[in-house]
Enzyme design. Structure first.
Site, PDB file in Angstrom:
ATOM      1  N   SER A 117       0.824  -1.204   0.000  1.00  0.00           N
ATOM      2  CA  SER A 117       0.000   0.000   0.000  1.00  0.00           C
ATOM      3  C   SER A 117       0.860   1.257   0.000  1.00  0.00           C
ATOM      4  O   SER A 117       1.913   1.318   0.643  1.00  0.00           O
ATOM      5  CB  SER A 117      -0.894   0.008   1.239  1.00  0.00           C
ATOM      6  OG  SER A 117      -1.566   1.252   1.381  1.00  0.00           O
ATOM      7  N   TYR A 145      -2.045   5.988  -5.119  1.00  0.00           N
ATOM      8  CA  TYR A 145      -3.239   6.823  -5.163  1.00  0.00           C
ATOM      9  C   TYR A 145      -2.905   8.070  -5.965  1.00  0.00           C
ATOM     10  O   TYR A 145      -1.777   8.578  -5.907  1.00  0.00           O
ATOM     11  CB  TYR A 145      -3.666   7.249  -3.755  1.00  0.00           C
ATOM     12  CG  TYR A 145      -4.459   6.228  -2.989  1.00  0.00           C
ATOM     13  CD1 TYR A 145      -5.824   6.079  -3.218  1.00  0.00           C
ATOM     14  CD2 TYR A 145      -3.860   5.418  -2.030  1.00  0.00           C
ATOM     15  CE1 TYR A 145      -6.571   5.142  -2.506  1.00  0.00           C
ATOM     16  CE2 TYR A 145      -4.589   4.487  -1.316  1.00  0.00           C
ATOM     17  CZ  TYR A 145      -5.940   4.348  -1.559  1.00  0.00           C
ATOM     18  OH  TYR A 145      -6.669   3.424  -0.857  1.00  0.00           O
ATOM     19  N   THR A 171      -5.024   2.839  -7.701  1.00  0.00           N
ATOM     20  CA  THR A 171      -6.383   2.748  -7.180  1.00  0.00           C
ATOM     21  C   THR A 171      -7.205   3.898  -7.746  1.00  0.00           C
ATOM     22  O   THR A 171      -6.864   5.068  -7.554  1.00  0.00           O
ATOM     23  CB  THR A 171      -6.375   2.791  -5.646  1.00  0.00           C
ATOM     24  OG1 THR A 171      -5.760   1.587  -5.163  1.00  0.00           O
ATOM     25  CG2 THR A 171      -7.782   2.872  -5.091  1.00  0.00           C
ATOM     26  N   ARG A 180     -17.573   5.885   6.606  1.00  0.00           N
ATOM     27  CA  ARG A 180     -17.341   4.694   7.411  1.00  0.00           C
ATOM     28  C   ARG A 180     -17.863   4.918   8.828  1.00  0.00           C
ATOM     29  O   ARG A 180     -17.161   5.388   9.722  1.00  0.00           O
ATOM     30  CB  ARG A 180     -15.851   4.351   7.422  1.00  0.00           C
ATOM     31  CG  ARG A 180     -15.319   4.048   6.017  1.00  0.00           C
ATOM     32  CD  ARG A 180     -13.838   3.790   6.016  1.00  0.00           C
ATOM     33  NE  ARG A 180     -13.323   3.763   4.654  1.00  0.00           N
ATOM     34  CZ  ARG A 180     -12.049   3.911   4.343  1.00  0.00           C
ATOM     35  NH1 ARG A 180     -11.146   4.085   5.304  1.00  0.00           N
ATOM     36  NH2 ARG A 180     -11.661   3.887   3.083  1.00  0.00           N
ATOM     37  N   LYS A 240      -6.873  -0.559 -10.300  1.00  0.00           N
ATOM     38  CA  LYS A 240      -7.641  -1.276  -9.276  1.00  0.00           C
ATOM     39  C   LYS A 240      -8.886  -0.474  -8.925  1.00  0.00           C
ATOM     40  O   LYS A 240      -8.806   0.720  -8.640  1.00  0.00           O
ATOM     41  CB  LYS A 240      -6.789  -1.481  -8.025  1.00  0.00           C
ATOM     42  CG  LYS A 240      -7.515  -2.178  -6.881  1.00  0.00           C
ATOM     43  CD  LYS A 240      -6.575  -2.349  -5.686  1.00  0.00           C
ATOM     44  CE  LYS A 240      -7.263  -3.079  -4.542  1.00  0.00           C
ATOM     45  NZ  LYS A 240      -8.309  -2.259  -3.904  1.00  0.00           N
ATOM     46  N   SER A 262     -12.655  -4.713  -8.358  1.00  0.00           N
ATOM     47  CA  SER A 262     -12.633  -4.489  -6.913  1.00  0.00           C
ATOM     48  C   SER A 262     -13.625  -3.409  -6.538  1.00  0.00           C
ATOM     49  O   SER A 262     -13.764  -2.408  -7.253  1.00  0.00           O
ATOM     50  CB  SER A 262     -11.227  -4.055  -6.474  1.00  0.00           C
ATOM     51  OG  SER A 262     -11.210  -3.661  -5.121  1.00  0.00           O
ATOM     52  N   HIS A 264     -13.250  -2.177  -3.459  1.00  0.00           N
ATOM     53  CA  HIS A 264     -12.500  -1.647  -2.317  1.00  0.00           C
ATOM     54  C   HIS A 264     -12.900  -2.348  -1.020  1.00  0.00           C
ATOM     55  O   HIS A 264     -12.868  -1.750   0.061  1.00  0.00           O
ATOM     56  CB  HIS A 264     -12.712  -0.135  -2.186  1.00  0.00           C
ATOM     57  CG  HIS A 264     -11.477   0.633  -1.794  1.00  0.00           C
ATOM     58  ND1 HIS A 264     -10.782   1.428  -2.659  1.00  0.00           N
ATOM     59  CD2 HIS A 264     -10.807   0.703  -0.619  1.00  0.00           C
ATOM     60  CE1 HIS A 264      -9.753   1.979  -2.034  1.00  0.00           C
ATOM     61  NE2 HIS A 264      -9.741   1.555  -0.793  1.00  0.00           N
ATOM     62  N   GLY A 296     -12.065  -9.194  -2.841  1.00  0.00           N
ATOM     63  CA  GLY A 296     -13.335  -8.980  -2.167  1.00  0.00           C
ATOM     64  C   GLY A 296     -13.995 -10.250  -1.694  1.00  0.00           C
ATOM     65  O   GLY A 296     -14.606 -10.966  -2.484  1.00  0.00           O
ATOM     66  N   GLY A 318      -7.329  -9.728   1.364  1.00  0.00           N
ATOM     67  CA  GLY A 318      -7.038  -8.593   2.227  1.00  0.00           C
ATOM     68  C   GLY A 318      -7.189  -8.879   3.698  1.00  0.00           C
ATOM     69  O   GLY A 318      -6.259  -9.294   4.373  1.00  0.00           O
TER      70      GLY A 318
END
Length: 376
Positions: A117, A145, A171, A180, A240, A262, A264, A296, A318
């Site tokens: 990452s 990113y 991404t 969230r 991605k 994906s 995410h 996922g 993940g």
């Protein structure tokens, strides 16, 4: 060579990835658990990812002559030991002090790939040294990113290329963070100075609230940025976060090296379909122009069989990696990967298959037996 992660014994009672998940929840504090394990909004997509693999049924053949199982896969012009990669996940030292170092060592030892990452809590050079030291390793890729600063991005690309990373994974589905709720309720905040690769500074005077959001969106990635990066990157580029066939076709027409279907992990936009449902249309859209990978909800070796039968060339895993990491560092990550690979091999043999090239849509049962074939 960096110091090796500490050696830990595997706690008793861990026989499945679900066991790892249950034990990890007890080891992590509530805020870290919410960050790693939570999804966006009502977490509908988070749950759907898992449920969709369960709904697919295998269609085995019997009495076939089987050769020794060959798990080898081909990605970006190279052959690799397995079709399994560790997905990019941020701040792994929140799960265990050895963080990304432990994950890299375990992945390499098990022949799995690693996508580091951009929000790593360990310098990418240290991670690369551990991963590249194993001759039986999988691919080593780096996630990017788009942060609106092209000079910064090129500098980072050059840095990870020099460290030995073999591809970039851009991404593209998160111009802003998802909503969230679980994180907010738990009061999660990233510790200061935790990231090993701080991003470019925000422009002076950037406002908060709606005005700040508009300023952020004005710097969001576009297809022009993808073309710009393709023209300048010394490394192959995968995208991605592809979920729409039209985006898949556009990406393939630009000459990207691969796509990752994906959503995410359900962490950005809730109520997206599960990746198992999205995958066939993405595979059909690119018509073999580039490999398609998927992530996922992968929790069993049978899920890997199903993903490859639907047309993926590899899968990324993940959260289970973080569970193993929290439970026993590198030993825990290795155990999670070993469980998945052992289950994958058993499922292949029980389906009458001894090599990945034989995984086709007709390896799956559907209510309408032509349903998958019509989508591929």
């Amino acid at each position: 060579m960096p110091s090796l992660p500490r050696r830990q014994s595997l706690p008793p009672g861990l026989f499945t990835l679900s066991d790892h998940e249950a034990m990890a929840q007890g080891r992590l504090d509530a805020a870290a658990w919410a960050y790693f394990h939570g999804g966006a909004a009502d977490e509908i997509t988070l749950r759907a990812n898992r449920q969709a693999w369960d709904r697919l049924s295998l269609r085995p053949r019997v009495l076939r002559p089987l050769q020794p199982l060959d798990l080898g896969c081909h990605l970006l012009g190279k052959s690799w030991p397995t079709p399994l990669l560790v997905a990019p996940m941020a701040c792994q030292r929140l799960a265990h002090p050895d963080g990304e170092r432990a994950t890299a060592l375990a992945a390499a030892a098990l022949g799995a790939g690693l996508v580091l990452s951009a929000q790593t809590s360990t310098p990418p050079e240290l991670v690369a040294q551990l991963a590249l030291g194993d001759a039986g390793r999988g691919p080593l890729w780096f996630q990017l990113y788009g942060l609106g600063d092209r000079a910064w991005m090129l500098e980072l690309v050059q840095r990870v290329q020099q460290a030995g990373y073999e591809a970039l994974v851009l991404t593209v589905d998160a111009p802003v963070n998802g909503v969230r709720d679980r994180e907010r309720r738990a009061g999660f905040t990233l510790p200061p100075d935790w990231l090993a690769l701080p991003g470019p500074a925000a422009p002076a005077g950037t406002p908060g609230g709606p005005a700040g959001l508009q300023a952020l969106l004005s710097q969001a990635l576009s297809w022009a940025d993808v073309e710009w990066l393709l023209a300048r990157s010394p490394l192959p580029l995968l995208l991605k976060g592809i979920t729409h066939p039209d985006d898949a076709r556009q990406a393939a027409s630009l000459g990207v090296a691969g796509l990752i279907c994906s959503n995410h992990g359900g962490r950005v936009l809730d109520t997206l379909p599960a990746t198992a449902e999205l995958l066939p249309a993405i595979v059909q859209a690119v018509q073999g122009a580039c490999p398609v990978l998927v992530d996922g909800g992968i929790r069993r070796g049978t899920d890997i069989v199903k993903a490859l039968a639907l047309g993926a060339q590899a899968v990324l895993v993940g959260r289970p990696i973080l569970h193993g990491l929290a439970n026993a560092g590198a030993t825990g990550v290795a155990h999670v990967l070993r469980l998945l690979l052992d289950e994958f091999m058993a499922a292949l043999a029980l389906c009458g298959i001894d090599r990945l090239a034989d995984l086709k849509p007709d390896c799956l049962w559907l209510k309408n037996t032509n349903e998958i074939d019509s989508r591929l």
